[in-house]
Design an enzyme around this catalytic site. Structure first.
Site, PDB file in Angstrom:
ATOM      1  N   ASP A 133       0.857  -1.175   0.000  1.00 14.97           N
ATOM      2  CA  ASP A 133       0.000   0.000   0.000  1.00 14.97           C
ATOM      3  C   ASP A 133       0.897   1.230   0.000  1.00 14.97           C
ATOM      4  O   ASP A 133       2.015   1.192   0.500  1.00 14.97           O
ATOM      5  CB  ASP A 133      -0.894  -0.033   1.245  1.00 14.97           C
ATOM      6  CG  ASP A 133      -1.984   1.015   1.208  1.00 14.97           C
ATOM      7  OD1 ASP A 133      -2.042   1.778   0.230  1.00 14.97           O
ATOM      8  OD2 ASP A 133      -2.777   1.064   2.161  1.00 14.97           O
ATOM      9  N   ASP A 145      -7.526  -7.730   0.153  1.00 10.55           N
ATOM     10  CA  ASP A 145      -6.675  -7.808   1.345  1.00 10.55           C
ATOM     11  C   ASP A 145      -7.481  -7.321   2.529  1.00 10.55           C
ATOM     12  O   ASP A 145      -8.396  -6.510   2.375  1.00 10.55           O
ATOM     13  CB  ASP A 145      -5.417  -6.947   1.191  1.00 10.55           C
ATOM     14  CG  ASP A 145      -5.700  -5.481   1.501  1.00 10.55           C
ATOM     15  OD1 ASP A 145      -5.478  -5.049   2.656  1.00 10.55           O
ATOM     16  OD2 ASP A 145      -6.181  -4.756   0.599  1.00 10.55           O
TER      17      ASP A 145
END
Length: 374
Positions: free
Chosen positions: A89, A264
Site C-alpha cells: 500500500d 486484502d
C-alpha cells in the site's frame, strides 16, 4: 507482471498474476503483513495456509525500520524472508487514518510521526521511492482516501487531487526505472459519476492494474455493492481489479460475484487474536464457555494444522490463559479458512457453478443470497 484471464462465470473472473517471484491464482486474498510480518506467523506458516502473495505497508515500514535498513538487506523480500510476490500500500490510507495530526496539501501530506511526534512529509514521489526500496512486486500510487461521509463536492475535489497525484506517482515510478508493476486507485466516494471520471483519468495515464479504493470506510454495504457493480465492468478486462481493505468472508464472495480479482484485509488475523474464528458454519467465539469441554475440532471441513491437531476445548484453554500459542493457532485457522474460500470460488468459476457455490455458502451461514443488480 502478466495477467492471464482464463474464464468467467457471470461477472466473476478466474485467472492468474504471473510474477518473476511466482504465480498468484485469482481471485486471490492477500494476508496483511503491515510491519513485514503476518502477526505471529513465520513465512513458511503463512505459505502453508495457501497464500501466494502478501501485503506490506509502505507507511509503517518507512517509519520503522526505514529505507536504509531495507536496502542493506536487499529489499523487503530478503528482510522478512518471503521470496514470493509482495504488494505494498502507498501509505495514503494510513495518512488518512491519522485524522487531526495530518494536513493535506496539493504537494503532499504533512503529519507528525505516531511513534515519536517528529514532523514528517509524504508525497507521491517519496511513496514511489520507498516502495522502490521495498522491492514491491506491485506498487500502489499515492492517493487520498475519500472519507465517508463526504459531499459530492468534497469527494470530487479529493478524487481530482488523487488523479494529479496518480500522474506524479507514474512519472516518479518511471523516473526510477522500477521494473515492477504500478496500480492506479479509483476514488470518488459513493458517487458513480466521480468514479467514472477517476477511472477515465487513470486509464489515460496507464497502469498495470486498477484498485477500487475508498470503500469499507463506513459506508453502507449496499453502497459498496452499488459502486462495484457500476465500476468493475468499466475497468479494462485485461487488467487485474483489486478491492482494497475488504473484508469479511461474505464481502469476498460479493466482490468476486462483481468481478474483483484481488482482496486484502486484516480481519482474519485481527479477529483470530480476539478469539473470533471463521468456520464453514459461521463465526465461533472461542472464548465462549460452551467450548470449555468440547473435544471436537474447530471446523470438520477445514484441513489446517489447527483443525487437524487441536480441539475447541484446547483453543478455549489457550485463550483463557492468554497463551501466545492460542493466537498463533487461531491465526493459522482463519488464514486457511480465507484461502479455502478463495479456492472454492476459483473452482466454482472454472466449472460454471458459482451460483450454486454462493447459495451453499449463504445457506451454511443461515443467510439469504444478496441480489445482483442487472
Amino acid at each position: 507482471m502478466k495477467f492471464e484471464l482464463d474464464t468467467t462465470d457471470g461477472r466473476a473472473r478466474r485467472g492468474r498474476l504471473i510474477f518473476d517471484r511466482g504465480t498468484v491464482e485469482t481471485p486471490a486474498f492477500m494476508p496483511v503483513g503491515t510491519y513485514g510480518t503476518v502477526k505471529g506467523m513465520t513465512p513458511e506458516e503463512v505459505r502453508a495456509t495457501g497464500a501466494d502473495i502478501l501485503l506490506g505497508n509502505t507507511f509503517h515500514l518507512w517509519l520503522r525500520p526505514g529505507e536504509e535498513i531495507m536496502r542493506k538487506h536487499g529489499d523487503l523480500h530478503d528482510f522478512m524472508n518471503w521470496q514470493r510476490p509482495i504488494l505494498t500500500d502507498s501509505g495514503g490510507f494510513q495518512v488518512f487514518s491519522l485524522g487531526d495530526i495530518r494536513k493535506i496539501t496539493e504537494e503532499g501530506v504533512h503529519f507528525r510521526s505516531p511513534i515519536n511526534g517528529e514532523k514528517i512529509f509524504l508525497d507521491p514521489e517519496k511513496s514511489m521511492q520507498i516502495q522502490d526500496a521495498l522491492g514491491s512486486d506491485v506498487v500502489m500510487i499515492f492517493d487520498e482516501c475519500t472519507p465517508y461521509p463526504a459531499t459530492e463536492d468534497e469527494a470530487r475535489k479529493s478524487m481530482q487531487m488523487s488523479l494529479r497525484w496518480a500522474r506524479r506517482s507514474r512519472d516518479e515510478f518511471d523516473r526510477l526505472e522500477n521494473p515492477n508493476s504500478l496500480f492506479g486507485i479509483i476514488q470518488g466516494g459513493v458517487y458513480e459519476d466521480l468514479r467514472d471520471e477517476s477511472l477515465k483519468g487513470l486509464v489515460d495515464i496507464g497502469f498495470d492494474g486498477y484498485a477500487v479504493g475508498g470503500l469499507a470506510v463506513g459506508e453502507p454495504k449496499a453502497d459498496m455493492h452499488r459502486i462495484l457493480e457500476h465500476i468493475c465492468p468499466q475497468i479494462p478486462a485485461d487488467k487485474p481489479r483489486y478491492l482494497m481493505g475488504v473484508g469479511k468472508p461474505e464481502d469476498l464472495v460479493e466482490g468476486v460475484r462483481r468481478g474483483v480479482d484481488m482482496f486484502d484485509c486484516v480481519m482474519p488475523t485481527r479477529n483470530a487474536r480476539n478469539g473470533h474464528l471463521f468456520t464453514s458454519e459461521g463465526v465461533i467465539k472461542i472464548r465462549n464457555a460452551r467450548h470449555r469441554d468440547d473435544t471436537s475440532p474447530l471446523d470438520t471441513k477445514c484441513d489446517c494444522y489447527t483443525c487437524k491437531n487441536y480441539s475447541r476445548a484446547y483453543l478455549y484453554h489457550l485463550d483463557r490463559c492468554n497463551e501466545i500459542l492460542g493466537a498463533r493457532l487461531n491465526t493459522i485457522h482463519n488464514l486457511r479458512y480465507y484461502q479455502m474460500l478463495m479456492e472454492g470460488l476459483r473452482g466454482a468459476i472454472e466449472t460454471g457453478t458459482l451460483d450454486a457455490f454462493v447459495a451453499d455458502f449463504y445457506t451454511s451461514q443461515g443467510r439469504e443470497v444478496p441480489e445482483l443488480v442487472d
